[in-house]
Design a protein around this motif. Sequence first.
Motif, short mmCIF file in Angstrom:
data_model
loop_
_atom_site.label_atom_id
_atom_site.label_comp_id
_atom_site.label_asym_id
_atom_site.label_seq_id
_atom_site.Cartn_x
_atom_site.Cartn_y
_atom_site.Cartn_z
N LYS A 22 -41.78 8.17 41.35
CA LYS A 22 -40.91 8.83 40.38
C LYS A 22 -41.63 9.98 39.68
O LYS A 22 -41.08 11.07 39.52
N HIS A 23 -42.84 9.71 39.23
CA HIS A 23 -43.60 10.69 38.47
C HIS A 23 -45.09 10.49 38.72
O HIS A 23 -45.53 9.39 39.05
N ILE A 24 -45.87 11.55 38.52
CA ILE A 24 -47.33 11.46 38.49
C ILE A 24 -47.79 12.12 37.20
O ILE A 24 -47.47 13.27 36.93
N LEU A 25 -48.51 11.36 36.39
CA LEU A 25 -48.95 11.83 35.09
C LEU A 25 -50.45 12.08 35.08
O LEU A 25 -51.23 11.21 35.44
N PHE A 26 -50.85 13.27 34.65
CA PHE A 26 -52.26 13.57 34.43
C PHE A 26 -52.66 13.01 33.05
O PHE A 26 -52.01 13.31 32.05
N VAL A 27 -53.72 12.22 33.04
CA VAL A 27 -54.17 11.62 31.78
C VAL A 27 -55.30 12.48 31.23
O VAL A 27 -56.46 12.35 31.63
N ASP A 28 -54.95 13.38 30.34
CA ASP A 28 -55.91 14.35 29.81
C ASP A 28 -56.52 13.83 28.51
O ASP A 28 -56.37 14.42 27.44
N LEU A 29 -57.21 12.69 28.63
CA LEU A 29 -57.90 12.10 27.48
C LEU A 29 -59.37 11.92 27.84
O LEU A 29 -59.69 11.47 28.95
N PRO A 30 -60.30 12.26 26.94
CA PRO A 30 -61.72 12.08 27.24
C PRO A 30 -62.09 10.60 27.26
O PRO A 30 -61.45 9.76 26.61
N TYR A 31 -63.14 10.28 28.02
CA TYR A 31 -63.72 8.94 28.00
C TYR A 31 -64.87 8.92 26.98
O TYR A 31 -65.55 9.93 26.82
N PRO A 32 -65.10 7.78 26.32
CA PRO A 32 -64.32 6.54 26.34
C PRO A 32 -63.03 6.71 25.53
O PRO A 32 -62.99 7.48 24.57
N ARG A 33 -61.99 5.97 25.90
CA ARG A 33 -60.68 6.11 25.29
C ARG A 33 -60.45 5.04 24.24
O ARG A 33 -60.79 3.89 24.42
N ASN A 34 -59.82 5.47 23.18
CA ASN A 34 -59.52 4.58 22.05
C ASN A 34 -58.03 4.26 22.09
O ASN A 34 -57.19 5.15 21.93
N ARG A 35 -57.71 2.98 22.28
CA ARG A 35 -56.31 2.57 22.41
C ARG A 35 -55.52 2.77 21.12
O ARG A 35 -54.28 2.76 21.16
N LEU A 36 -56.20 2.93 20.00
CA LEU A 36 -55.51 3.07 18.72
C LEU A 36 -55.19 4.52 18.37
O LEU A 36 -54.43 4.77 17.42
N ARG A 37 -55.73 5.47 19.10
CA ARG A 37 -55.47 6.87 18.80
C ARG A 37 -54.02 7.23 19.13
O ARG A 37 -53.42 6.69 20.06
N SER A 38 -53.48 8.18 18.41
CA SER A 38 -52.09 8.60 18.62
C SER A 38 -51.89 9.20 20.00
O SER A 38 -50.84 8.99 20.63
N SER A 39 -52.90 9.93 20.52
CA SER A 39 -52.78 10.54 21.86
C SER A 39 -52.66 9.47 22.94
O SER A 39 -51.91 9.63 23.91
N PHE A 40 -53.39 8.37 22.77
CA PHE A 40 -53.30 7.25 23.71
C PHE A 40 -51.91 6.64 23.65
O PHE A 40 -51.27 6.39 24.69
N GLN A 41 -51.41 6.40 22.45
CA GLN A 41 -50.11 5.78 22.29
C GLN A 41 -48.98 6.68 22.79
O GLN A 41 -47.98 6.19 23.33
N GLU A 42 -49.14 7.99 22.64
CA GLU A 42 -48.13 8.93 23.15
C GLU A 42 -48.03 8.86 24.67
O GLU A 42 -46.93 8.85 25.24
N LEU A 43 -49.19 8.80 25.33
CA LEU A 43 -49.18 8.68 26.79
C LEU A 43 -48.61 7.33 27.23
O LEU A 43 -47.86 7.24 28.21
#
Length: 259
Positions: free
Chosen positions: A216-237
Amino acid sequence: MSAAGALDIQKVNKSYVHEGRPKLVLSDINIHVEPGEFITVIGPSGCGKSTLLKIVAGLESKDAGTLLLSGEPITGPSQNKGVIFQEHRLFPWQTVEENIAADLSLKKSEIRRKVDSMIELVRLQGFEKAYPKQISGGMAQRVAIARTLLRNPKVLLLDEPFGALDAFTRTHMQEALLDIWHTNRTTMLLVTHDIDEAVFLSNRIVVMDAQPGRIKHILFVDLPYPRNRLRSSFQELRTLVLRALEHHLDSGKEAGWEI
């Protein structure tokens, strides 16, 4: 000639016979994985994601399409492809180090060096002589990963490897897998039903639909490592992936989606 570790899945179809009739399970699957890339495939039950992984592994046949690893056709199982399943499949009568070294046809001194290196990589120092019944489920999966990586596969295929673990252990294993990936840069293709896991680990997320299974879709995950699950950018993705799974995206036209 494709670079070592590049994986190409081109126009792959797969059908099964159901009640005497062919039923299309996978329809026109196209994915290109760059060498050293971490790709996650996510979708509802019955979308064919595990079937796709088995086809790439050479454990199942396809009806149509092309599969290439490092530019060479995939015709069956090989040491170029490592596979990790949800069950660790360790030999209960062998120790951690014996399980890691299983089936290796190398000189004893070389096996010792390679096994020691893998035990350090998956952080199992001190458990070399332990048997599977004496270690946790997360440790057992680390042994399975070490055993597979010891054979230097060009691509590591993971079929919900942490699905049977509790939430705390699962999170720890995701972090451990990222450490291994950052160290080895092995091309990885992971099948999961866990949205957080997909966003936490991946460079790109392939979202599949069911009946028949298709991308259906392919999403590029443009977040730096290590990733914080509590950040708004993580939650938006995470929300974008959830909306894609629930058919709420408008044909993939939102920013960040590749069709």
